[in-house]
Design an enzyme around this catalytic site. Structure first.
Site, PDB file in Angstrom:
ATOM      1  N   ASP A  83       0.845  -1.188   0.000  1.00 19.12           N
ATOM      2  CA  ASP A  83       0.000   0.000   0.000  1.00 19.12           C
ATOM      3  C   ASP A  83       0.889   1.249   0.000  1.00 19.12           C
ATOM      4  OD1 ASP A  83      -2.425   1.378   0.159  1.00 19.12           O
ATOM      5  OD2 ASP A  83      -2.490   1.308   2.353  1.00 19.12           O
ATOM      6  N   HIS A 198      -7.652   9.409   4.216  1.00 21.92           N
ATOM      7  CA  HIS A 198      -7.413   8.315   5.163  1.00 21.92           C
ATOM      8  C   HIS A 198      -7.882   8.695   6.568  1.00 21.92           C
ATOM      9  CE1 HIS A 198      -4.007   7.135   2.254  1.00 21.92           C
ATOM     10  NE2 HIS A 198      -5.018   6.319   2.061  1.00 21.92           N
ATOM     11  N   ASN A 275     -10.127   0.324  -0.597  1.00 25.27           N
ATOM     12  CA  ASN A 275      -9.166   0.262   0.516  1.00 25.27           C
ATOM     13  C   ASN A 275      -9.818   0.568   1.862  1.00 25.27           C
ATOM     14  OD1 ASN A 275      -7.322  -0.121  -1.507  1.00 25.27           O
ATOM     15  ND2 ASN A 275      -5.892   1.438  -0.773  1.00 25.27           N
ATOM     16  N   ILE A 276      -9.643  -0.348   2.794  1.00 21.68           N
ATOM     17  CA  ILE A 276     -10.263  -0.209   4.115  1.00 21.68           C
ATOM     18  C   ILE A 276      -9.248  -0.573   5.204  1.00 21.68           C
ATOM     19  CG2 ILE A 276     -12.080  -1.093   5.655  1.00 21.68           C
ATOM     20  CD1 ILE A 276     -13.772  -1.619   3.127  1.00 21.68           C
TER      21      ILE A 276
HETATM   22  P1  13P Z   1      -9.283   4.265   5.441  1.00 18.90           P
HETATM   23  O1  13P Z   1      -8.471   5.085   6.372  1.00 18.90           O
HETATM   24  O2  13P Z   1     -10.538   4.988   5.030  1.00 18.90           O
HETATM   25  O3  13P Z   1      -9.595   2.914   5.951  1.00 18.90           O
HETATM   26  O4  13P Z   1      -8.439   4.084   4.092  1.00 18.90           O
HETATM   27  C1  13P Z   1      -7.418   3.148   4.004  1.00 18.90           C
HETATM   28  C2  13P Z   1      -6.608   3.311   2.754  1.00 18.90           C
HETATM   29  O5  13P Z   1      -6.963   3.985   1.813  1.00 18.90           O
HETATM   30  C3  13P Z   1      -5.330   2.577   2.725  1.00 18.90           C
HETATM   31  O6  13P Z   1      -4.605   2.853   1.563  1.00 18.90           O
HETATM   32  O1  G3H Z   2      -2.367   4.446   3.914  1.00 15.83           O
HETATM   33  C1  G3H Z   2      -3.161   4.373   4.825  1.00 15.83           C
HETATM   34  C2  G3H Z   2      -3.400   3.165   5.621  1.00 15.83           C
HETATM   35  O2  G3H Z   2      -4.467   3.395   6.483  1.00 15.83           O
HETATM   36  C3  G3H Z   2      -2.170   2.691   6.337  1.00 15.83           C
HETATM   37  O3  G3H Z   2      -1.933   3.444   7.455  1.00 15.83           O
HETATM   38  O4  G3H Z   2       0.498   4.075   7.383  1.00 15.83           O
HETATM   39  O5  G3H Z   2      -0.797   3.994   9.547  1.00 15.83           O
HETATM   40  O6  G3H Z   2      -0.175   1.878   8.362  1.00 15.83           O
HETATM   41  P1  G3H Z   2      -0.498   3.350   8.244  1.00 15.83           P
HETATM   42 ZN    ZN Z   3      -4.717   4.793   0.784  1.00 13.92          ZN
END
Ligand code: 13P
Ligand code: G3H
Ligand code: ZN
Length: 359
Positions: A83, A198, A275-276
């Site tokens: 990601d 996010h 994405n969740i």
């Molecule tokens: P959320 O914060 O809405 O769950 O989005 C997650 C995301 O886009 C990770 O790439």
């Molecule tokens: O990119 C957003 C995702 O929610 C991942 O979050 O970077 O805190 O792991 P994080």
């Molecule tokens: Zn994202």
């Protein structure tokens, strides 16, 4: 051996008009919760790890866990995805650790804070795509910067996200530019910006078209009907989960996420990956707080983590069902990465831009 590439999975989803949630993980409990839900409803899975998750859990631990999950659940096709990769090095090291797919997020520079130029984005994404496709791995690119149309700001959470003010031009992906970007980079999936961000604090009210620009998805899908679209920041931040957290000592101010029915609408217009992360975090945290508050003498972590895992499993199951992912795992015959590499090399997997232009 059920590890699948994002491209093969999303091609299947497009053929059968469903969407696939991509759940973020950081630990074993989250991995098990997702796979238990997938097994219960026969859904193929995308598990994704951010750079933060990789440094939290350790690459080797994550790689071994993915191996273990495919061994425990051999009938569930599992796509392991990076990601928000910020550089070639991040993406290539993920592939080296068994990821079948990477996101090269060139909407931001490698500091993951500064909005990047279009030329930078095209050039780095194209380079990563060329390298990934040579070994059969898939690539997601991003065009447009994630952030709020209400505040005009990106979200900087855990060190990731645009800093400073952003214009509407940056916050909304331009459909014409999306056609150019997909053609030049040859990405397998395209993340677009349309007002989501996010984390839990996306909208100050239930979103309408002014702040959640679903029409942008529809416009891009019309121009690029064969490109798989990705919605980031797609947690729904359910009221019930906010209430559980707050009932047991949490202090989350009232907030609104992306309604599941809007995601379902997106799926009807070419969204294939959703994405969740936040919803899963909230589902778990609610239970952790509940146990801590109801049983203050409890000290066995399993007594906290089992209900937390169950709550995340239920959340995942609901999304698999609502997005139409359920029932599709057993319909997919997984192709090895070598075969995907051969198909890319033979030009069989280029995005069908010509068809898109004619459409
Ligand atoms: P959320 O914060 O809405 O769950 O989005 C997650 C995301 O886009 C990770 O790439
Ligand atoms: O990119 C957003 C995702 O929610 C991942 O979050 O970077 O805190 O792991 P994080
Ligand atoms: Zn994202």
């Amino acid at each position: 051996m059920a590890r699948i590439t994002l491209r093969q999975l999303l091609d299947h989803a497009a053929e059968r008009s469903y969407g696939v949630p991509a759940f973020n993980i950081n630990n074993m409990e989250q991995g098990l919760a997702i796979m238990q839900a997938a097994k219960a409803c026969d859904a193929p899975v995308i598990i994704q790890a951010s750079r933060g998750a990789r440094s939290y859990a350790n690459d080797i631990m994550l790689a071994k866990m993915m191996e273990a999950l495919t061994e425990i659940y051999p009938d569930i096709p599992l796509c392991v995805h990076q990601d928000h990769g910020n550089s070639e090095a991040t993406c290539l090291s993920a592939i080296r650790h068994g990821f079948t797919s990477v996101m090269m997020d060139g909407s931001l520079e490698s500091d993951a804070k500064t909005a990047a130029s279009y030329d930078y984005n095209v050039s780095i994404t194209e380079r990563v795509t060329r390298m990934a496709h040579a070994v059969g791995a898939s690539v997601e690119g991003e065009l447009g910067v994630l952030g709020s149309l209400e505040s005009g700001h990106g979200e900087a959470e855990d060190g990731h996200g645009a800093e400073g003010a952003l214009s509407h031009d940056q916050l909304l992906t331009d459909p014409e530019q999306a056609v150019d970007f997909a053609g030049r980079t040859k990405v397998d999936a395209l993340a677009i910006a349309m007002g989501t961000s996010h984390g839990a604090y996306k909208f100050s009210r239930k979103p309408d078209g002014d702040i959640l620009a679903m029409h942008v998805i529809e416009a891009i899908h019309q121009k690029l009907p064969n490109t798989h679209l990705v919605m980031h920041g797609s947690s729904s931040v359910p009221q019930k989960l906010q209430d559980v957290i707050n009932r047991f000592g949490g202090e989350m101010p009232q907030t609104f996420g992306v309604p599941v029915e809007e995601i379902e609408r997106g799926i009807r217009h070419g969204v294939r990956k959703i994405n969740i992360d936040t919803d899963c975090r909230m589902a778990m945290t609610g239970q952790l707080r509940k146990i801590a508050s109801e049983n203050p003498s409890e000290f066995d972590p399993r007594k906290f983590l089992k209900p937390a895992m169950d709550a995340m499993r239920d959340l995942c199951l609901d999304r698999f069902e609502r997005f139409g992912t359920a029932g599709n795992a057993s319909r997919i015959k997984v192709l090895p990465m070598d075969e995907m590499a051969r198909r890319y090399a033979a030009g069989e997997l280029d995005p069908r831009i010509a068809t898109a232009r004619a459409a």
